[in-house]
Motif scaffolding. Structure first.
Motif, short mmCIF file in Angstrom:
data_model
loop_
_atom_site.label_atom_id
_atom_site.label_comp_id
_atom_site.label_asym_id
_atom_site.label_seq_id
_atom_site.Cartn_x
_atom_site.Cartn_y
_atom_site.Cartn_z
N VAL A 164 7.85 11.98 1.47
CA VAL A 164 8.48 10.67 1.53
C VAL A 164 7.47 9.62 1.10
O VAL A 164 6.36 9.55 1.64
CB VAL A 164 8.99 10.37 2.95
N ALA A 165 7.87 8.80 0.13
CA ALA A 165 6.99 7.77 -0.41
C ALA A 165 7.44 6.39 0.05
O ALA A 165 8.64 6.11 0.11
CB ALA A 165 6.98 7.84 -1.92
N SER A 166 6.47 5.55 0.38
CA SER A 166 6.78 4.16 0.74
C SER A 166 5.71 3.26 0.14
O SER A 166 4.60 3.71 -0.16
CB SER A 166 6.85 3.98 2.25
N GLY A 167 6.07 2.01 -0.05
CA GLY A 167 5.12 1.05 -0.60
C GLY A 167 4.89 1.18 -2.08
O GLY A 167 3.95 0.58 -2.62
N THR A 168 5.75 1.93 -2.76
CA THR A 168 5.57 2.10 -4.20
C THR A 168 6.27 0.98 -4.95
O THR A 168 7.40 0.62 -4.60
CB THR A 168 6.14 3.44 -4.66
N THR A 169 5.62 0.45 -5.97
CA THR A 169 6.19 -0.65 -6.73
C THR A 169 6.22 -0.36 -8.22
O THR A 169 6.54 -1.21 -9.02
CB THR A 169 5.38 -1.93 -6.49
N TYR A 170 5.89 0.86 -8.61
CA TYR A 170 5.85 1.19 -10.02
C TYR A 170 7.26 1.24 -10.60
O TYR A 170 8.19 1.71 -9.97
CB TYR A 170 5.22 2.58 -10.21
N GLN B 201 0.84 -1.19 0.00
CA GLN B 201 0.00 0.00 0.00
C GLN B 201 0.88 1.25 0.00
O GLN B 201 1.81 1.36 0.78
CB GLN B 201 -0.90 0.01 1.22
N VAL B 202 0.55 2.17 -0.90
CA VAL B 202 1.33 3.39 -1.03
C VAL B 202 1.05 4.32 0.15
O VAL B 202 -0.10 4.51 0.55
CB VAL B 202 0.99 4.10 -2.34
N GLN B 203 2.11 4.89 0.69
CA GLN B 203 1.97 5.90 1.73
C GLN B 203 2.83 7.10 1.36
O GLN B 203 3.99 6.95 0.98
CB GLN B 203 2.40 5.35 3.09
N LEU B 204 2.25 8.28 1.44
CA LEU B 204 2.93 9.52 1.11
C LEU B 204 2.81 10.46 2.30
O LEU B 204 1.71 10.72 2.78
CB LEU B 204 2.28 10.16 -0.12
N VAL B 205 3.94 10.98 2.76
CA VAL B 205 3.95 11.85 3.93
C VAL B 205 4.64 13.15 3.58
O VAL B 205 5.85 13.16 3.31
CB VAL B 205 4.64 11.19 5.13
N GLU B 206 3.87 14.25 3.59
CA GLU B 206 4.41 15.56 3.25
C GLU B 206 4.88 16.29 4.50
O GLU B 206 4.38 16.06 5.60
CB GLU B 206 3.36 16.44 2.56
N SER B 207 5.81 17.21 4.29
CA SER B 207 6.27 18.10 5.36
C SER B 207 6.88 19.34 4.72
O SER B 207 7.08 19.40 3.50
CB SER B 207 7.30 17.41 6.26
N GLY B 208 7.17 20.34 5.56
CA GLY B 208 7.87 21.52 5.07
C GLY B 208 7.01 22.75 4.89
O GLY B 208 7.53 23.82 4.58
N GLY B 209 5.71 22.62 5.06
CA GLY B 209 4.86 23.80 4.94
C GLY B 209 5.10 24.77 6.08
O GLY B 209 5.80 24.47 7.05
N GLY B 210 4.52 25.95 5.97
CA GLY B 210 4.66 26.96 7.01
C GLY B 210 4.13 28.29 6.55
O GLY B 210 3.44 28.38 5.52
N SER B 211 4.44 29.31 7.32
CA SER B 211 4.00 30.67 7.02
C SER B 211 5.20 31.53 6.65
O SER B 211 6.19 31.55 7.39
CB SER B 211 3.28 31.28 8.22
N VAL B 212 5.12 32.22 5.53
CA VAL B 212 6.20 33.09 5.08
C VAL B 212 5.60 34.37 4.53
O VAL B 212 4.42 34.43 4.19
CB VAL B 212 7.07 32.42 3.99
#
Length: 123
Positions: free
Chosen positions: A23-29, A1-12
């Motif tokens: 970061v991607a995990s579970g990818t098989t393509y 199962q594909v899992q995608l976890v984003e980070s790095g957002g904020g206020s500027v």
């Protein structure tokens, strides 16, 4: 199962920069596209930038020349470097992975999304 976890957002402030990570995990393509999308409070989700597994990239006109998408194979991480940010760039940014197709630019067709990371740009 594909899992995608984003980070790095904020206020500027306008004119500033942010770098988003996914970061991607579970990818098989073996051949795929990964992309960044965004959705403001009153807007539909729109594509921002796409990275294909062969290294090809594509950008929406609204971000061309300001945003850069890249991918680190060793870390299985997708990045979006956002420079010269504008208030209209404020949105929830989502990472996605799927198949590639061409419309006005290289895009990704997907049902696999991350949870999103918020970007807020003040004037």
């Amino acid at each position: 199962q594909v899992q995608l976890v984003e980070s790095g957002g904020g206020s500027v402030q306008a004119g500033g920069s942010l770098r988003l990570s996914c970061v991607a995990s579970g990818t098989t393509y073996s051949r795929y596209c990964m992309g960044w999308f965004r959705q403001g409070p009153r807007n539909e989700r729109e594509g921002v930038a796409t990275f294909a597994s062969d290294g090809t990239t594509g950008y929406a006109d609204s971000v061309k020349g300001r945003f850069t998408i890249s991918h680190d194979n060793a870390r299985n991480t997708l990045y979006l470097l956002m420079n010269s940010l504008k208030p209209e760039d404020s949105a929830m940014y989502y990472c996605a992975i799927g198949s590639c197709y061409y419309s006005d630019y290289l895009r990704v067709a997907t049902n696999d999304w991350g949870q999103g990371t918020q970007v807020t740009v003040s004037s």
